[in-house]
Design an enzyme around this catalytic site. Sequence first.
Site, PDB file in Angstrom:
ATOM      1  N   GLU A 155       9.454  16.323  15.647  1.00 13.30           N
ATOM      2  CA  GLU A 155       9.894  16.199  14.249  1.00 13.30           C
ATOM      3  C   GLU A 155       9.081  17.188  13.410  1.00 13.30           C
ATOM      4  O   GLU A 155       7.854  17.077  13.333  1.00 13.30           O
ATOM      5  CB  GLU A 155       9.660  14.781  13.736  1.00 13.30           C
ATOM      6  CG  GLU A 155      10.176  14.601  12.305  1.00 13.30           C
ATOM      7  CD  GLU A 155       9.815  13.255  11.691  1.00 13.30           C
ATOM      8  OE1 GLU A 155       8.651  12.827  11.823  1.00 13.30           O
ATOM      9  OE2 GLU A 155      10.699  12.634  11.073  1.00 13.30           O
ATOM     10  N   LYS A 160       0.889  -1.167   0.000  1.00 14.91           N
ATOM     11  CA  LYS A 160       0.000   0.000   0.000  1.00 14.91           C
ATOM     12  C   LYS A 160       0.921   1.210   0.000  1.00 14.91           C
ATOM     13  O   LYS A 160       1.441   1.625   1.037  1.00 14.91           O
ATOM     14  CB  LYS A 160      -0.917   0.045   1.223  1.00 14.91           C
ATOM     15  CG  LYS A 160      -2.017   1.089   1.027  1.00 14.91           C
ATOM     16  CD  LYS A 160      -2.451   1.782   2.281  1.00 14.91           C
ATOM     17  CE  LYS A 160      -1.593   2.923   2.702  1.00 14.91           C
ATOM     18  NZ  LYS A 160      -1.430   4.047   1.760  1.00 14.91           N
ATOM     19  N   GLY A 181      -4.837   3.336  -1.494  1.00 16.08           N
ATOM     20  CA  GLY A 181      -5.717   3.733  -0.404  1.00 16.08           C
ATOM     21  C   GLY A 181      -4.994   4.497   0.680  1.00 16.08           C
ATOM     22  O   GLY A 181      -3.790   4.753   0.582  1.00 16.08           O
ATOM     23  N   GLY A 182      -5.750   4.839   1.710  1.00 15.23           N
ATOM     24  CA  GLY A 182      -5.210   5.561   2.856  1.00 15.23           C
ATOM     25  C   GLY A 182      -5.334   4.704   4.101  1.00 15.23           C
ATOM     26  O   GLY A 182      -5.146   3.489   4.040  1.00 15.23           O
ATOM     27  N   PRO A 183      -5.697   5.329   5.232  1.00  9.66           N
ATOM     28  CA  PRO A 183      -5.764   4.600   6.501  1.00  9.66           C
ATOM     29  C   PRO A 183      -6.659   3.364   6.457  1.00  9.66           C
ATOM     30  O   PRO A 183      -6.344   2.345   7.070  1.00  9.66           O
ATOM     31  CB  PRO A 183      -6.357   5.642   7.464  1.00  9.66           C
ATOM     32  CG  PRO A 183      -6.020   6.964   6.867  1.00  9.66           C
ATOM     33  CD  PRO A 183      -5.960   6.774   5.384  1.00  9.66           C
ATOM     34  N   GLU A 214       9.617   1.700  10.745  1.00  8.84           N
ATOM     35  CA  GLU A 214      10.640   2.708  10.432  1.00  8.84           C
ATOM     36  C   GLU A 214       9.954   4.056  10.576  1.00  8.84           C
ATOM     37  O   GLU A 214       9.169   4.447   9.710  1.00  8.84           O
ATOM     38  CB  GLU A 214      11.140   2.525   8.987  1.00  8.84           C
ATOM     39  CG  GLU A 214      11.853   1.219   8.717  1.00  8.84           C
ATOM     40  CD  GLU A 214      13.243   1.152   9.317  1.00  8.84           C
ATOM     41  OE1 GLU A 214      13.750   2.194   9.800  1.00  8.84           O
ATOM     42  OE2 GLU A 214      13.819   0.053   9.332  1.00  8.84           O
ATOM     43  N   CYS A 257      13.567  11.390   6.939  1.00  8.74           N
ATOM     44  CA  CYS A 257      13.505  10.896   8.318  1.00  8.74           C
ATOM     45  C   CYS A 257      14.840  11.087   9.018  1.00  8.74           C
ATOM     46  O   CYS A 257      14.887  11.206  10.228  1.00  8.74           O
ATOM     47  CB  CYS A 257      13.101   9.428   8.318  1.00  8.74           C
ATOM     48  SG  CYS A 257      14.153   8.421   7.277  1.00  8.74           S
ATOM     49  N   VAL A 298      -7.299   1.257   4.023  1.00  7.25           N
ATOM     50  CA  VAL A 298      -6.640   0.107   3.381  1.00  7.25           C
ATOM     51  C   VAL A 298      -5.447  -0.343   4.233  1.00  7.25           C
ATOM     52  O   VAL A 298      -5.211  -1.549   4.418  1.00  7.25           O
ATOM     53  CB  VAL A 298      -6.219   0.461   1.931  1.00  7.25           C
ATOM     54  CG1 VAL A 298      -5.333  -0.618   1.332  1.00  7.25           C
ATOM     55  CG2 VAL A 298      -7.476   0.645   1.067  1.00  7.25           C
ATOM     56  N   GLY A 299      -4.732   0.625   4.811  1.00  7.98           N
ATOM     57  CA  GLY A 299      -3.624   0.286   5.713  1.00  7.98           C
ATOM     58  C   GLY A 299      -4.108  -0.560   6.871  1.00  7.98           C
ATOM     59  O   GLY A 299      -3.503  -1.583   7.216  1.00  7.98           O
TER      60      GLY A 299
HETATM   61  P1  NAD Z   1       2.095   8.663   7.616  1.00  7.79           P
HETATM   62  O1  NAD Z   1       2.345   7.917   8.868  1.00  7.79           O
HETATM   63  O2  NAD Z   1       1.050   9.691   7.607  1.00  7.79           O
HETATM   64  O3  NAD Z   1       1.718   7.644   6.419  1.00  7.79           O
HETATM   65  C1  NAD Z   1       2.534   6.549   6.081  1.00  7.79           C
HETATM   66  C2  NAD Z   1       1.687   5.500   5.381  1.00  7.79           C
HETATM   67  O4  NAD Z   1       0.743   4.967   6.309  1.00  7.79           O
HETATM   68  C3  NAD Z   1       0.879   6.021   4.207  1.00  7.79           C
HETATM   69  O5  NAD Z   1       0.887   5.053   3.179  1.00  7.79           O
HETATM   70  C4  NAD Z   1      -0.520   6.175   4.800  1.00  7.79           C
HETATM   71  O6  NAD Z   1      -1.541   6.097   3.839  1.00  7.79           O
HETATM   72  C5  NAD Z   1      -0.564   4.979   5.739  1.00  7.79           C
HETATM   73  N1  NAD Z   1      -1.536   5.065   6.831  1.00  7.79           N
HETATM   74  C6  NAD Z   1      -2.119   6.165   7.346  1.00  7.79           C
HETATM   75  N2  NAD Z   1      -2.934   5.831   8.373  1.00  7.79           N
HETATM   76  C7  NAD Z   1      -2.851   4.481   8.517  1.00  7.79           C
HETATM   77  C8  NAD Z   1      -3.436   3.536   9.415  1.00  7.79           C
HETATM   78  N3  NAD Z   1      -4.280   3.902  10.381  1.00  7.79           N
HETATM   79  N4  NAD Z   1      -3.097   2.234   9.292  1.00  7.79           N
HETATM   80  C9  NAD Z   1      -2.213   1.829   8.349  1.00  7.79           C
HETATM   81  N5  NAD Z   1      -1.650   2.675   7.458  1.00  7.79           N
HETATM   82  C10 NAD Z   1      -1.952   3.998   7.539  1.00  7.79           C
HETATM   83  O7  NAD Z   1       3.526   9.253   7.192  1.00  7.79           O
HETATM   84  P2  NAD Z   1       3.870  10.191   5.969  1.00  7.79           P
HETATM   85  O8  NAD Z   1       3.385  11.567   6.253  1.00  7.79           O
HETATM   86  O9  NAD Z   1       3.478   9.532   4.690  1.00  7.79           O
HETATM   87  O10 NAD Z   1       5.493  10.162   6.042  1.00  7.79           O
HETATM   88  C11 NAD Z   1       6.228  10.992   6.877  1.00  7.79           C
HETATM   89  C12 NAD Z   1       6.724  10.261   8.111  1.00  7.79           C
HETATM   90  O11 NAD Z   1       7.448   9.089   7.744  1.00  7.79           O
HETATM   91  C13 NAD Z   1       7.721  11.084   8.920  1.00  7.79           C
HETATM   92  O12 NAD Z   1       7.441  10.947  10.287  1.00  7.79           O
HETATM   93  C14 NAD Z   1       9.063  10.452   8.599  1.00  7.79           C
HETATM   94  O13 NAD Z   1      10.072  10.645   9.558  1.00  7.79           O
HETATM   95  C15 NAD Z   1       8.689   9.026   8.456  1.00  7.79           C
HETATM   96  N6  NAD Z   1       9.702   8.310   7.675  1.00  7.79           N
HETATM   97  C16 NAD Z   1      10.506   7.374   8.300  1.00  7.79           C
HETATM   98  C17 NAD Z   1      11.504   6.717   7.576  1.00  7.79           C
HETATM   99  C18 NAD Z   1      12.408   5.697   8.214  1.00  7.79           C
HETATM  100  O14 NAD Z   1      12.998   4.919   7.482  1.00  7.79           O
HETATM  101  N7  NAD Z   1      12.563   5.657   9.520  1.00  7.79           N
HETATM  102  C19 NAD Z   1      11.663   6.999   6.229  1.00  7.79           C
HETATM  103  C20 NAD Z   1      10.835   7.941   5.639  1.00  7.79           C
HETATM  104  C21 NAD Z   1       9.840   8.587   6.363  1.00  7.79           C
END
Ligand code: NAD
Length: 477
Positions: free
Chosen positions: A377, A170, A201-203, A244, A278, A205-206
């Site tokens: 962050e 996803k 999808g978003g949340p 991550e 990140c 589908v996650g």
């Molecule tokens: P996010 O947490 O908003 O979304 C990440 C993914 O999770 C997306 O695909 C989103 O659709 C999905 N998602 C959202 N709600 C969900 C739920 N309830 N259940 C399952 N999936 C769900 O993060 P973002 O804004 O896309 O990315 C930024 C964040 O990612 C920052 O905090 C950044 O530090 C972190 N990041 C970490 C690393 C690492 O390797 N440690 C690398 C890149 C980004």
Amino acid sequence: MKHVDDNFIDGKWSKAGGSERTTVVNPTTEADYATVAHGSRMDVASAAEAAAKAFPDWSSMAAGARAAILERTLKEIENRTDAFVEAMAREIGVPVWFGKMLQLPMPLRNGAVAVEAIRSMRWREFMGPSLVSRVPVGVIGAITPWNAPLHQIVAKVMAALAAGCTVILKPSEIAPSTAILFTESLAAAGLPPGAFNMVWGGPEVGSAICSHPDIDMVSFTGSERVGMAVAEAAGRRGKRVVLELGGKSAAVILDDAPLEKAIPAVLTSCFANSGQTCVAQSRMVVPRRLRGEIEDLCRDAMKTWTVGDPLDPSTRLGPLATSAHYRRVREYIARGAAEGAKAIEGSGERIEPERGYFVLPTVFSRVEPSMIIATEEIFGPVLSVIAYDDEREAIAIANDTSYGLSGSVWGSDNERALRVACQLRTGQVSLNGAPQNFLTPFGGFKKSGFGRENGRFGVEEFLQYQAIHGAAAVPDA
Ligand code: NAD
């Protein structure tokens, strides 16, 4: 405008069945760029069924044969470099220099290292009469963010496929073209149907991925908030989880550091990709007596961060990815000023383009470790400079965060710099600007998550041990 309507399930593109649609806005022009249809719970179930059906053949294929398919995939990705770079510029505002220098080369190298890892891996060994094997975990749910969209997909999907697992991805709903180009690359390389599936999808589908009974493990990259929800939902169903998450990494400048080299490098770590990485070193911990000199060097280095259209090769800093994120980062900047931090001259002086989610790079000096800008962050081009009086205090400030992803130490005495680095509670540390080595494990301490990506460590995350006793006759004593 581009309309994305199809998931990729069991080797075929098929209509996504959800009721929602995400509109992707070009962050440079603020014009609608694409829409993405969301999948449904049923789509996740179909993808899980396809992945489970493909698992026996894919997992029992010789590692060399899997490696050959993955190597062809990397070639296909490379052939699409310009399309990836342009899509990242239009959908999430990544400047083309950064796309070419990092967003493409990093996953290509990372994928190649995963391929090398399975070629040299010891899959089976005897321990007395017992056979100990490394076997794939099963069906993997991979959930990825938008900020380094190809890297995050490759780090999970290619490592999982290399291990012999099958996958449901996803991807981020706001960077669809990267996921489409990646899927096309896998298909062109001859991956068997069902080994890789993708549901938009978003949340909703996650969370369907986290709760589906036929998905054995969830590998998630994203924010701390969502990561905790993923760990809870998947953990409740007994799934293995890798997280991550975010960071608030510190660059520790020792009093013998080569400042002319260190300061521009720290600004690059903090500002690249508009601070949306990140591993951004968003805190710089500096000797109090050198603070004035360091502020001057920051002022000079900031002048090189030209803000503008990410498609223009001379632009170093593009816009932030979305309007919501733009508002959030600006709120943090206002908060820093309100908390009493001093914005270094140059932080707010250049004229912003009329349109687009552009935030000027900002360096705050005289930041106290307890301020919000020093603890949360921001995920934008905002650096906090924090002063210390002795080495012990520098280490304490660097570690005074709930995160533990990355960091750096700068100093002329390598032994001393190494001693300081070893006391940092983070998954990786760079000494004097040394680049990341993709053979080594990548991941976080504390709230930056658990589990590792990259190299053989990333592949091993998708493997488990099996012991079969009595596999060989014990020679008579
Ligand atoms: P996010 O947490 O908003 O979304 C990440 C993914 O999770 C997306 O695909 C989103 O659709 C999905 N998602 C959202 N709600 C969900 C739920 N309830 N259940 C399952 N999936 C769900 O993060 P973002 O804004 O896309 O990315 C930024 C964040 O990612 C920052 O905090 C950044 O530090 C972190 N990041 C970490 C690393 C690492 O390797 N440690 C690398 C890149 C980004």
